[in-house]
Write a protein that holds these residues in place. Structure first.
Motif, mmCIF file in Angstrom:
data_model
loop_
_atom_site.group_PDB
_atom_site.id
_atom_site.type_symbol
_atom_site.label_atom_id
_atom_site.label_comp_id
_atom_site.label_asym_id
_atom_site.label_seq_id
_atom_site.Cartn_x
_atom_site.Cartn_y
_atom_site.Cartn_z
ATOM 1 N N ALA A 94 -5.309 0.252 19.579
ATOM 2 C CA ALA A 94 -5.484 -1.129 19.115
ATOM 3 C C ALA A 94 -4.208 -1.655 18.473
ATOM 4 C CB ALA A 94 -6.635 -1.215 18.112
ATOM 5 N N LEU A 95 -3.273 -0.764 18.185
ATOM 6 C CA LEU A 95 -2.063 -1.154 17.453
ATOM 7 C C LEU A 95 -0.841 -1.261 18.356
ATOM 8 C CD1 LEU A 95 -2.532 1.232 14.405
ATOM 9 C CD2 LEU A 95 -2.679 -1.267 14.331
ATOM 10 N N ARG A 120 -7.668 -8.512 10.166
ATOM 11 C CA ARG A 120 -6.607 -8.926 9.236
ATOM 12 C C ARG A 120 -6.773 -10.400 8.894
ATOM 13 N NH1 ARG A 120 -5.663 -3.950 10.653
ATOM 14 N NH2 ARG A 120 -3.532 -3.175 10.881
ATOM 15 N N ASN A 152 -5.868 -10.746 20.361
ATOM 16 C CA ASN A 152 -5.025 -10.064 19.386
ATOM 17 C C ASN A 152 -4.771 -8.667 19.952
ATOM 18 O OD1 ASN A 152 -3.718 -8.957 17.212
ATOM 19 N ND2 ASN A 152 -5.569 -8.704 15.975
ATOM 20 N N PRO A 153 -3.790 -8.570 20.861
ATOM 21 C CA PRO A 153 -3.605 -7.301 21.583
ATOM 22 C C PRO A 153 -2.778 -6.314 20.760
ATOM 23 C CG PRO A 153 -1.967 -8.871 22.306
ATOM 24 C CD PRO A 153 -2.802 -9.578 21.256
ATOM 25 N N PRO A 154 -2.689 -5.059 21.201
ATOM 26 C CA PRO A 154 -1.765 -4.135 20.535
ATOM 27 C C PRO A 154 -0.333 -4.590 20.799
ATOM 28 C CG PRO A 154 -2.699 -3.116 22.502
ATOM 29 C CD PRO A 154 -3.404 -4.422 22.312
ATOM 30 N N TYR A 155 0.405 -4.924 19.731
ATOM 31 C CA TYR A 155 1.762 -5.470 19.936
ATOM 32 C C TYR A 155 2.832 -4.747 19.137
ATOM 33 C CZ TYR A 155 0.243 -8.308 15.825
ATOM 34 O OH TYR A 155 -0.249 -8.746 14.616
ATOM 35 N N LEU A 187 -2.256 2.258 8.736
ATOM 36 C CA LEU A 187 -2.205 2.244 10.201
ATOM 37 C C LEU A 187 -2.470 3.625 10.796
ATOM 38 C CD1 LEU A 187 0.753 -0.088 11.275
ATOM 39 C CD2 LEU A 187 -1.556 -0.675 10.567
ATOM 40 N N GLU A 237 -4.529 -12.672 8.662
ATOM 41 C CA GLU A 237 -3.690 -13.568 9.474
ATOM 42 C C GLU A 237 -4.331 -13.884 10.826
ATOM 43 O OE1 GLU A 237 -2.738 -10.621 8.274
ATOM 44 O OE2 GLU A 237 -1.637 -9.418 9.737
HETATM 45 N N1 GLN Z 1 -1.320 -6.992 12.587
HETATM 46 C C1 GLN Z 1 -1.417 -5.577 12.767
HETATM 47 C C2 GLN Z 1 -0.436 -4.881 11.859
HETATM 48 O O1 GLN Z 1 0.707 -5.217 11.820
HETATM 49 C C3 GLN Z 1 -1.184 -5.173 14.198
HETATM 50 C C4 GLN Z 1 -2.360 -5.479 15.016
HETATM 51 C C5 GLN Z 1 -2.050 -5.529 16.466
HETATM 52 O O2 GLN Z 1 -1.224 -4.811 17.006
HETATM 53 N N2 GLN Z 1 -2.730 -6.383 17.107
HETATM 54 O O3 GLN Z 1 -0.807 -4.015 11.134
#
Ligand code: GLN
Length: 274
Positions: free
Chosen positions: A203-204, A86, A180-183, A196, A88
């Protein structure tokens, strides 16, 4: 016989997306798409474009259809096994480069590397940096290794199959750790929408509250940081305060968040002194 202009009009896609797919199929640059838009295209080209356009209409991400995405000025191979880089996330690379500025031969650890975009961009920007990049997905590591071999002219990145820091040699120390973890929280409706749906779920989302991977990383990073080493983590638009609190509670100092180009607090980090 169809021309480029006709195919773009008939695709039923936003024109930018249709153009990217057609340039990919033809191997043309944007200028050729304009100057050669009335040439008749062969049926095989037309069929290949129409197949990709149909997949895009079905929701597949452009980067998976072309197999590539630009990040930090480099062209990364992308497959369905990895998160699509991404824009960002370039902020995370900038923060890491800032953290190691002035440190010769810095060591950097990238947790959850996916395509390798973060690790490889850092190694590309800093000739003297050594980067360790981990992922628990063997498929992702294969993509990342391929990207490193193609984009770097030296063996600067060591890839490790690891669940966060579990398999990192405990005697190693890093000037900077990035992730940049799954957040995304498991109940976030976005996971079932748009592009998505086609990216690796692991990864998400952490399949929890969105902060569990971040908690794990903040918990173990201090064991692997040099004195005054920095940890920077990318997170969701509404997680900055929580991440700052987690960092402070673990003993990090100089804790702060940085906004991305959209004005969202996107990365938080701090320094570990002890
Ligand atoms: N930035 C991603 C999104 O919102 C999420 C990636 C992540 O979880 N690291 O689509």
């Amino acid at each position: 016989m169809s021309t480029a202009a006709e195919l773009l009009r008939a695709a039923g896609l936003p024109q930018l997306e249709a153009r990217i797919l057609l340039m990919h199929v033809l191997g043309w640059r944007r200028t050729e798409l304009i100057t050669r838009d009335c040439e008749s295209l062969d049926p095989d080209t037309v069929a290949r474009f129409e197949a990709l356009a149909a997949r895009r209409l079905n929701g597949e991400p452009i980067a998976q259809l072309t197999g590539t995405r630009e990040f930090f000025g480099l062209e990364f191979d992308v497959t369905p096994d990895v998160l699509i880089p991404r824009p960002e996330t370039e902020l995370l690379v900038e923060l890491a480069l800032e953290a190691i500025a002035g440190t010769p031969n810095p060591r950097v650890l990238d947790l959850g590397t996916g395509t390798g975009a973060i690790a490889i961009s850092i190694a590309h920007a800093r000739d003297d940096a050594r980067v360790w990049a981990v992922d628990r997905s063997v498929e992702a590591l294969a993509v990342a290794r391929g990207n490193a071999a193609r984009l770097l002219d030296r063996n600067a990145v060591t890839f490790v199959e690891s669940d966060w820091t579990a398999n990192i040699d405990p005697s190693l120390r890093f000037e900077t750790i990035v992730s940049n973890p799954p957040y995304i929280a498991s109940d976030d409706p976005h996971l079932a929408q748009g592009d998505l749906r086609f990216e690796p779920r692991g990864a998400l989302t952490d399949d929890a509250d969105g902060l569990s991977a971040i908690r794990a990383i903040i918990g173990t990073a201090p064991f692997l940081l040099t004195a005054n080493g920095a940890l920077w983590i990318e997170h969701g638009y509404d997680q900055a305060q929580s991440v700052r609190e987690l960092l402070a509670a673990r003993g990090f100092t100089d804790v702060r968040s940085v906004r991305d180009l959209a004005g969202i607090e996107r990365c938080s980090g701090g320094v570990f002194t002890a």
